[in-house]
Enzyme design. Sequence first.
Site, short mmCIF file in Angstrom:
data_model
loop_
_atom_site.label_atom_id
_atom_site.label_comp_id
_atom_site.label_asym_id
_atom_site.label_seq_id
_atom_site.Cartn_x
_atom_site.Cartn_y
_atom_site.Cartn_z
CE LYS A 8 40.39 42.46 32.31
NZ LYS A 8 39.13 42.60 32.85
CG ASP A 135 41.02 45.97 30.07
OD1 ASP A 135 41.36 46.62 31.08
OD2 ASP A 135 39.93 45.36 29.99
O1 C5P Z 1 39.13 51.93 26.28
P1 C5P Z 1 38.04 51.02 25.83
O2 C5P Z 1 37.65 51.22 24.40
O3 C5P Z 1 38.32 49.56 26.13
O4 C5P Z 1 36.78 51.37 26.71
C1 C5P Z 1 35.47 50.98 26.36
C2 C5P Z 1 34.47 51.85 27.09
O5 C5P Z 1 34.53 51.58 28.50
C3 C5P Z 1 34.74 53.34 26.99
O6 C5P Z 1 34.11 53.88 25.86
C4 C5P Z 1 34.11 53.88 28.27
O7 C5P Z 1 32.71 53.96 28.12
C5 C5P Z 1 34.36 52.77 29.25
N1 C5P Z 1 35.57 52.97 30.09
C6 C5P Z 1 35.56 53.95 31.09
N2 C5P Z 1 36.67 54.11 31.87
C7 C5P Z 1 37.75 53.33 31.72
C8 C5P Z 1 37.78 52.32 30.72
C9 C5P Z 1 36.67 52.17 29.92
O8 C5P Z 1 34.57 54.66 31.26
N3 C5P Z 1 38.80 53.50 32.53
#
Ligand code: C5P
Length: 283
Positions: A8, A135
């Site tokens: 993406k 994502d």
């Molecule tokens: O959800 P995911 O594990 O992909 O997110 C990785 C990191 O990115 C989270 O631990 C957080 O620090 C940050 N994040 C965030 N806000 C979001 C998505 C991700 O702060 N909407």
Amino acid sequence: MEVQACAKLNLTLDVLGKRPDGYHDLRMIMQSIDLSDRLTLEENGGAGLRVRTNLHFLPNNEKNLAAQAALRYWEARGLPSRGLNITIDKHIPVCAGMAGGSSDAAAVLRALNAVEREPLSPVRLAEVGERVGSDVPYCVLGGTALAEGRGEILTPLPPLPQCWVALCKPEFSISTPALFARIDSVRLRCRPDTQGALAALEAGDLAGVARRMYNVFEDALPDHRRTRVNDVKNLLIQSGALGASMSGTGPTVFGLFDSEECARQARERLLDLGGEVFLARTV
Ligand code: C5P
């Protein structure tokens, strides 16, 4: 079963604020491209959940998002874990801002659901994906979409008119949590015109979308990284891109082209700058 997992791009990415749960509220227009990983899923007669990839440094156990997706899928269905070999042929660069791992996870969810004759609706499947990563719900859906909230509130959008994409992943990687932490302390000088980009999508105006592309994380990069990202953006624009931006938390930079020839020439020029370089089409 074999499945494809598309990368993406963020046509726009805005961070609206930090939430009490530690995540950030986002507003971003997402687009799938045909740069993709190939996954093969095979039952292994109860020998556990195993992941194999062509990149030796990726986890081959339950830490891999593809394996987590399988576990979350069975959990959501109230089924016991099964023996499954997941083989991933990676082409999407890792830690690049293109949701490679999330896309693999979404592909596993779609594949397991397809084998079982679609017991979970796409919306339910996206909810299961949310537990694997922010994502993943978008990657389940794909195409052109507005993602809000943590990334899980999705609105399908009129498809971006088909175009060529030249991409470069510079030779360094960026930690997503670290860049999210940095963005809380920088003053954002520029925000994407998301509303204008949505109107341009509605009108099927590729150039109108491309010139409104922007990602607030570009402002949060350390100076030397930002310089490198700007060099790639400038080269893309000089090569005839309708617009150029960084994707996700970077460092991949891409440009949109309405001419295949210009996109190919841009790719050649990017090769001289170094990093991993790709030519793709929107999906
Ligand atoms: O959800 P995911 O594990 O992909 O997110 C990785 C990191 O990115 C989270 O631990 C957080 O620090 C940050 N994040 C965030 N806000 C979001 C998505 C991700 O702060 N909407």
